[in-house]
Design a protein around this motif. Structure first.
Motif, mmCIF file in Angstrom:
data_model
loop_
_atom_site.group_PDB
_atom_site.id
_atom_site.type_symbol
_atom_site.label_atom_id
_atom_site.label_comp_id
_atom_site.label_asym_id
_atom_site.label_seq_id
_atom_site.Cartn_x
_atom_site.Cartn_y
_atom_site.Cartn_z
ATOM 1 N N THR A 82 0.546 -1.580 -0.025
ATOM 2 C CA THR A 82 0.437 -0.057 0.071
ATOM 3 C C THR A 82 1.295 1.387 0.527
ATOM 4 O O THR A 82 2.463 1.075 0.892
ATOM 5 N N VAL A 83 0.524 2.536 -0.640
ATOM 6 C CA VAL A 83 0.369 3.677 -1.145
ATOM 7 C C VAL A 83 0.052 3.964 -0.541
ATOM 8 O O VAL A 83 -1.030 4.245 -0.376
ATOM 9 N N VAL A 84 0.134 5.168 0.774
ATOM 10 C CA VAL A 84 0.094 6.405 1.229
ATOM 11 C C VAL A 84 0.029 7.461 0.730
ATOM 12 O O VAL A 84 0.559 7.673 1.590
ATOM 13 N N LEU A 85 -0.991 8.225 0.631
ATOM 14 C CA LEU A 85 -1.065 9.903 -0.531
ATOM 15 C C LEU A 85 -1.204 10.659 0.822
ATOM 16 O O LEU A 85 -2.615 10.576 0.482
ATOM 17 N N VAL A 161 4.523 6.082 2.994
ATOM 18 C CA VAL A 161 4.435 7.302 2.297
ATOM 19 C C VAL A 161 4.591 8.009 1.664
ATOM 20 O O VAL A 161 5.479 8.328 1.499
ATOM 21 N N VAL A 162 3.738 8.755 1.185
ATOM 22 C CA VAL A 162 4.240 9.987 0.655
ATOM 23 C C VAL A 162 3.392 11.490 1.148
ATOM 24 O O VAL A 162 1.848 11.499 1.649
ATOM 25 N N GLY A 163 3.706 12.568 1.339
ATOM 26 C CA GLY A 163 3.498 13.291 1.887
ATOM 27 C C GLY A 163 3.524 15.002 1.108
ATOM 28 O O GLY A 163 4.734 15.344 1.148
ATOM 29 N N LEU A 164 2.638 15.574 1.061
ATOM 30 C CA LEU A 164 3.365 17.201 0.168
ATOM 31 C C LEU A 164 2.420 18.293 1.911
ATOM 32 O O LEU A 164 1.505 17.722 2.435
ATOM 33 N N SER A 165 3.779 18.840 2.016
ATOM 34 C CA SER A 165 3.828 20.227 2.914
ATOM 35 C C SER A 165 2.756 19.469 4.179
ATOM 36 O O SER A 165 3.738 18.534 4.668
ATOM 37 N N GLY A 166 1.612 20.332 5.124
ATOM 38 C CA GLY A 166 1.392 18.988 6.536
ATOM 39 C C GLY A 166 1.206 17.889 6.087
ATOM 40 O O GLY A 166 1.319 17.190 7.418
ATOM 41 N N GLY A 167 0.914 17.669 5.530
ATOM 42 C CA GLY A 167 0.902 15.825 4.907
ATOM 43 C C GLY A 167 2.905 14.827 5.158
ATOM 44 O O GLY A 167 2.931 14.194 4.946
ATOM 45 N N MET A 187 7.387 15.986 0.237
ATOM 46 C CA MET A 187 7.589 17.107 -0.707
ATOM 47 C C MET A 187 7.215 18.500 0.058
ATOM 48 O O MET A 187 6.360 18.563 0.616
ATOM 49 N N ALA A 188 8.184 19.143 -0.141
ATOM 50 C CA ALA A 188 8.415 20.057 1.184
ATOM 51 C C ALA A 188 7.772 20.270 2.271
ATOM 52 O O ALA A 188 6.237 21.101 2.235
#
Length: 348
Positions: A82-85, A161-167, A187-188
């Protein structure tokens, strides 16, 4: 309608203020609905049944289009896991509309949970930021991360896991505290503001909280902040929000930074030289704390690419070539374990 189906996974019932903001979602057209249960392993079947029970609840919530949690499942597990975005703070799950189908095509289960308190709207259809976690609730993001990890374990296979900004903060927190993760793309991450005045105010409030047992910063919840005079895109999210809410994600960033030296999970960092939101100094420090070049990759879009902080979606990033590069950097790491290296240009 986008083919993704909605989902948000608190494994156990949230408590306190977070309980009122729990984000669940409907089954919709979930591909799991037609899977014969006897063809699934007991653990996966149980996880899916639990998710189906949770899915129905989010349909009753007044949410913006593009903010509902999403789930894409393989008919049968491929072994890739699983990849969690994890979407950006004050944004929505729509940010992964391009990357999620590519991951599904590569054989992954894909899960895109809505961050706590995000996506609500008022009866007139305008965004409702009142449910965002406030200054004193910042550790609710860690509770969210823990619930999320427990839920995706039930689907079986490796977890990334993949996350952008607060994620990105949530993704880093999970990588630091769950060594069983296979990898993370960050990411950032919004570990703190790029604005020196905002950073000064943050530290001032943190000191006040230390003296007042967390009570000092609560007045920030009555103040409003926006990303600009008018929204620059039509995507789901909260252009205007309480100052206490943005303080909360930054305070959570402090907690994440404290946990990072324990990280044993490989991480692909992705940043942009045009970031006007997240502190590049803190991102660089996070890279070092998590093992630096010995364990991680670091890819930064140069200033000439004009890639903004919310870099994932055409609504907020008009550079289509950069979005494709971003997705390919992510896919190379998630599917092949290959780092992409393009460090920041020297300053001065």
């Amino acid at each position: 309608m986008h083919p993704l189906t909605a989902l948000r996974p608190p494994l156990t019932a949230p408590t306190g203020a977070i309980a009122a903001r729990a984000a669940l979602a409907p089954v919709g057209g979930s591909p799991v609905a037609s899977f014969p249960q006897d063809q699934l392993s007991p653990g996966r079947a149980t996880a899916i049944l639990r998710l189906q029970a949770l899915l129905a609840a989010e349909a009753t919530l007044p949410l913006q289009n593009g903010s509902r949690s999403q789930l894409l499942l393989q008919p049968q597990p491929t072994g890739k896991g699983t990849v969690v975005l994890l979407h950006g703070w004050s944004a929505g799950t729509y940010q992964y509309e391009l990357l999620a189908p590519q991951l599904l095509a590569q054989g992954f289960d894909v899960y895109i949970p809505r961050l706590p308190g995000h996506g609500f709207q008022k009866p007139d259809g305008s965004a409702d930021a009142s449910q965002l976690l406030r200054s004193h609730e910042f550790m609710g993001y860690r509770q969210f991360a823990d619930e999320l990890m427990e839920q995706v374990r039930g689907l079986g296979g490796p977890i990334q896991v993949v996350g952008l900004s607060g994620g990105g903060n949530v993704a880093l927190d999970m990588a630091a505290r769950y060594p069983e993760l296979k990898g993370a793309v960050v990411m950032a991450p919004y570990l703190g503001s790029a604005d020196p005045k905002a950073r000064f105010g943050h530290h001032l409030m943190w000191g006040l909280d230390q003296l007042t047992f967390g009570q000092g910063s609560r007045f920030l919840n009555r103040l409003t902040h926006s990303w600009g005079p008018t929204p620059t895109h039509s995507g789901a999210g909260h252009w205007e929000h309480p100052v206490g809410a943005i303080y909360a994600i930054a305070r959570y960033g402090d907690a994440v930074m404290q946990a990072l030296p324990n990280t044993r999970v490989p991480i692909q960092f992705i940043t942009t030289a045009n970031d006007r939101a997240a502190s590049p100094r803190l991102i660089g420090e996070a890279y070092v704390r998590t093992g630096g070049a010995a364990r991680n990759g670091f890819f930064e879009f140069p200033a000439s690419d004009t890639v903004p902080h919310p870099m994932l979606h055409p609504l907020t990033n008009p550079n289509a070539r950069a979005i494709e590069t971003l997705n390919q950097v992510s896919l190379r790491f998630l599917d092949g374990g290959q780092f992409s290296q393009q460090p920041p240009a020297p300053q001065g």
